[in-house]
Design a protein around this motif. Sequence first.
Motif, mmCIF file in Angstrom:
data_model
loop_
_atom_site.group_PDB
_atom_site.id
_atom_site.type_symbol
_atom_site.label_atom_id
_atom_site.label_comp_id
_atom_site.label_asym_id
_atom_site.label_seq_id
_atom_site.Cartn_x
_atom_site.Cartn_y
_atom_site.Cartn_z
ATOM 1 N N THR A 59 -5.859 -8.836 -7.122
ATOM 2 C CA THR A 59 -5.086 -7.886 -6.327
ATOM 3 C C THR A 59 -5.024 -8.340 -4.875
ATOM 4 O O THR A 59 -3.944 -8.401 -4.274
ATOM 5 C CB THR A 59 -5.703 -6.475 -6.422
ATOM 6 N N VAL A 60 -6.176 -8.667 -4.312
ATOM 7 C CA VAL A 60 -6.230 -9.089 -2.914
ATOM 8 C C VAL A 60 -5.431 -10.379 -2.719
ATOM 9 O O VAL A 60 -4.667 -10.514 -1.769
ATOM 10 C CB VAL A 60 -7.697 -9.241 -2.439
ATOM 11 N N GLY A 61 -5.597 -11.344 -3.625
ATOM 12 C CA GLY A 61 -4.884 -12.612 -3.503
ATOM 13 C C GLY A 61 -3.380 -12.446 -3.588
ATOM 14 O O GLY A 61 -2.634 -13.027 -2.780
ATOM 15 N N GLU A 62 -2.908 -11.672 -4.551
ATOM 16 C CA GLU A 62 -1.462 -11.460 -4.697
ATOM 17 C C GLU A 62 -0.903 -10.669 -3.524
ATOM 18 O O GLU A 62 0.163 -10.987 -2.987
ATOM 19 C CB GLU A 62 -1.152 -10.761 -6.026
ATOM 20 N N ALA A 63 -1.605 -9.646 -3.095
ATOM 21 C CA ALA A 63 -1.142 -8.865 -1.945
ATOM 22 C C ALA A 63 -1.089 -9.735 -0.695
ATOM 23 O O ALA A 63 -0.128 -9.658 0.080
ATOM 24 C CB ALA A 63 -2.050 -7.655 -1.731
ATOM 25 N N GLN A 64 -2.099 -10.589 -0.489
ATOM 26 C CA GLN A 64 -2.091 -11.458 0.692
ATOM 27 C C GLN A 64 -0.923 -12.435 0.642
ATOM 28 O O GLN A 64 -0.256 -12.673 1.647
ATOM 29 C CB GLN A 64 -3.407 -12.226 0.819
ATOM 30 N N ARG A 65 -0.645 -12.986 -0.529
ATOM 31 C CA ARG A 65 0.492 -13.906 -0.676
ATOM 32 C C ARG A 65 1.795 -13.216 -0.283
ATOM 33 O O ARG A 65 2.620 -13.770 0.442
ATOM 34 C CB ARG A 65 0.574 -14.404 -2.128
ATOM 35 N N LEU A 66 1.958 -11.981 -0.729
ATOM 36 C CA LEU A 66 3.170 -11.230 -0.422
ATOM 37 C C LEU A 66 3.236 -10.855 1.056
ATOM 38 O O LEU A 66 4.302 -10.929 1.680
ATOM 39 C CB LEU A 66 3.257 -9.992 -1.317
ATOM 40 N N LEU A 67 2.113 -10.444 1.633
ATOM 41 C CA LEU A 67 2.088 -10.136 3.066
ATOM 42 C C LEU A 67 2.457 -11.370 3.885
ATOM 43 O O LEU A 67 3.276 -11.294 4.808
ATOM 44 C CB LEU A 67 0.713 -9.614 3.475
ATOM 45 N N ASP A 68 1.867 -12.509 3.549
ATOM 46 C CA ASP A 68 2.141 -13.747 4.279
ATOM 47 C C ASP A 68 3.612 -14.149 4.173
ATOM 48 O O ASP A 68 4.146 -14.798 5.072
ATOM 49 C CB ASP A 68 1.263 -14.886 3.767
ATOM 50 N N ALA A 69 4.253 -13.782 3.063
ATOM 51 C CA ALA A 69 5.666 -14.107 2.849
ATOM 52 C C ALA A 69 6.597 -13.099 3.515
ATOM 53 O O ALA A 69 7.817 -13.197 3.368
ATOM 54 C CB ALA A 69 5.956 -14.177 1.348
ATOM 55 N N GLY A 70 6.042 -12.114 4.230
ATOM 56 C CA GLY A 70 6.875 -11.106 4.880
ATOM 57 C C GLY A 70 7.401 -10.059 3.920
ATOM 58 O O GLY A 70 8.454 -9.471 4.145
ATOM 59 N N MET A 71 6.648 -9.801 2.855
ATOM 60 C CA MET A 71 7.059 -8.843 1.834
ATOM 61 C C MET A 71 6.018 -7.739 1.660
ATOM 62 O O MET A 71 5.449 -7.548 0.581
ATOM 63 C CB MET A 71 7.317 -9.593 0.524
ATOM 64 N N PRO A 72 5.773 -6.960 2.722
ATOM 65 C CA PRO A 72 4.741 -5.927 2.614
ATOM 66 C C PRO A 72 5.082 -4.816 1.629
ATOM 67 O O PRO A 72 4.181 -4.208 1.061
ATOM 68 C CB PRO A 72 4.615 -5.397 4.046
ATOM 69 N N PHE A 73 6.376 -4.557 1.403
ATOM 70 C CA PHE A 73 6.749 -3.538 0.419
ATOM 71 C C PHE A 73 6.232 -3.941 -0.956
ATOM 72 O O PHE A 73 5.700 -3.121 -1.710
ATOM 73 C CB PHE A 73 8.265 -3.351 0.383
ATOM 74 N N HIS A 74 6.369 -5.214 -1.285
ATOM 75 C CA HIS A 74 5.917 -5.714 -2.574
ATOM 76 C C HIS A 74 4.389 -5.728 -2.648
ATOM 77 O O HIS A 74 3.816 -5.461 -3.705
ATOM 78 C CB HIS A 74 6.518 -7.095 -2.827
ATOM 79 N N ALA A 75 3.729 -6.031 -1.527
ATOM 80 C CA ALA A 75 2.261 -5.964 -1.481
ATOM 81 C C ALA A 75 1.801 -4.531 -1.729
ATOM 82 O O ALA A 75 0.810 -4.296 -2.428
ATOM 83 C CB ALA A 75 1.750 -6.470 -0.133
ATOM 84 N N HIS A 76 2.530 -3.582 -1.187
ATOM 85 C CA HIS A 76 2.215 -2.165 -1.405
ATOM 86 C C HIS A 76 2.223 -1.841 -2.894
ATOM 87 O O HIS A 76 1.369 -1.117 -3.396
ATOM 88 C CB HIS A 76 3.217 -1.307 -0.605
ATOM 89 N N GLU A 77 3.187 -2.413 -3.634
ATOM 90 C CA GLU A 77 3.261 -2.152 -5.070
ATOM 91 C C GLU A 77 2.050 -2.737 -5.805
ATOM 92 O O GLU A 77 1.562 -2.156 -6.768
ATOM 93 C CB GLU A 77 4.569 -2.697 -5.637
ATOM 94 N N VAL A 78 1.562 -3.889 -5.349
ATOM 95 C CA VAL A 78 0.367 -4.500 -5.951
ATOM 96 C C VAL A 78 -0.841 -3.585 -5.714
ATOM 97 O O VAL A 78 -1.633 -3.322 -6.625
ATOM 98 C CB VAL A 78 0.133 -5.913 -5.382
ATOM 99 N N PHE A 79 -0.987 -3.092 -4.479
ATOM 100 C CA PHE A 79 -2.091 -2.176 -4.177
ATOM 101 C C PHE A 79 -1.948 -0.877 -4.975
ATOM 102 O O PHE A 79 -2.941 -0.312 -5.421
ATOM 103 C CB PHE A 79 -2.145 -1.854 -2.681
ATOM 104 N N GLU A 80 -0.720 -0.423 -5.145
ATOM 105 C CA GLU A 80 -0.497 0.802 -5.903
ATOM 106 C C GLU A 80 -0.935 0.633 -7.358
ATOM 107 O O GLU A 80 -1.519 1.550 -7.949
ATOM 108 C CB GLU A 80 0.982 1.199 -5.827
ATOM 109 N N ASP A 81 -0.666 -0.535 -7.943
ATOM 110 C CA ASP A 81 -1.142 -0.788 -9.306
ATOM 111 C C ASP A 81 -2.664 -0.689 -9.381
ATOM 112 O O ASP A 81 -3.207 -0.100 -10.307
ATOM 113 C CB ASP A 81 -0.705 -2.180 -9.781
#
Length: 169
Positions: free
Chosen positions: A46-68
């Motif tokens: 979860t942390v790794g995927e969310a960080q990848r998305l945050l680094d890519a400028g996709m915090p909305f998608h990181a939010h979905e990972v955290f929501e899961d």
Amino acid sequence: MDGRDRDAAGRARSARPRDGLGRPLPHGEPGVPRQPEGVVRTPAETVGEAQRLLDAGMPFHAHEVFEDAWKSGPGPEAPLWRGLAQLAVGLTHAARGNTVGGARLLRRGADALDPAPVPDVYGIDVPGLVVWARDLARRVETGGPPVDAAAEAPRLVPGAPGAPAAPRS
């Protein structure tokens, strides 16, 4: 049927493509692939995927990972993942130019994480994230420069490979 896009369970879903901040684009425009919903990951995944998305400028998608993680993980950990989801969606709104909503969600996430809601936070720099979120909320509210979601994405785990030791801001 009301003509709206629906998933297999009948819930409304928009088939429109989305940009990196989760905003709908016109039909036929290229968009960013959506995060699959309901994925069960380990905390490290979860942390790794969310960080990848945050680094890519996709915090909305990181939010979905955290929501899961929030919805599928053990109950005592739900406040941690919910707080992180709020930080990610707060960054999303701030980057979209929604200063009121962005600041409110950044503060709500910071408040949910302060003090850390679970003792073992998987190496996540919860105190650093709280400081980052409150600082960004203040800046957004006072009319600071526009928020660049990728450039200002926080580091979830300090000292991770290729990462600064503290949250960016």
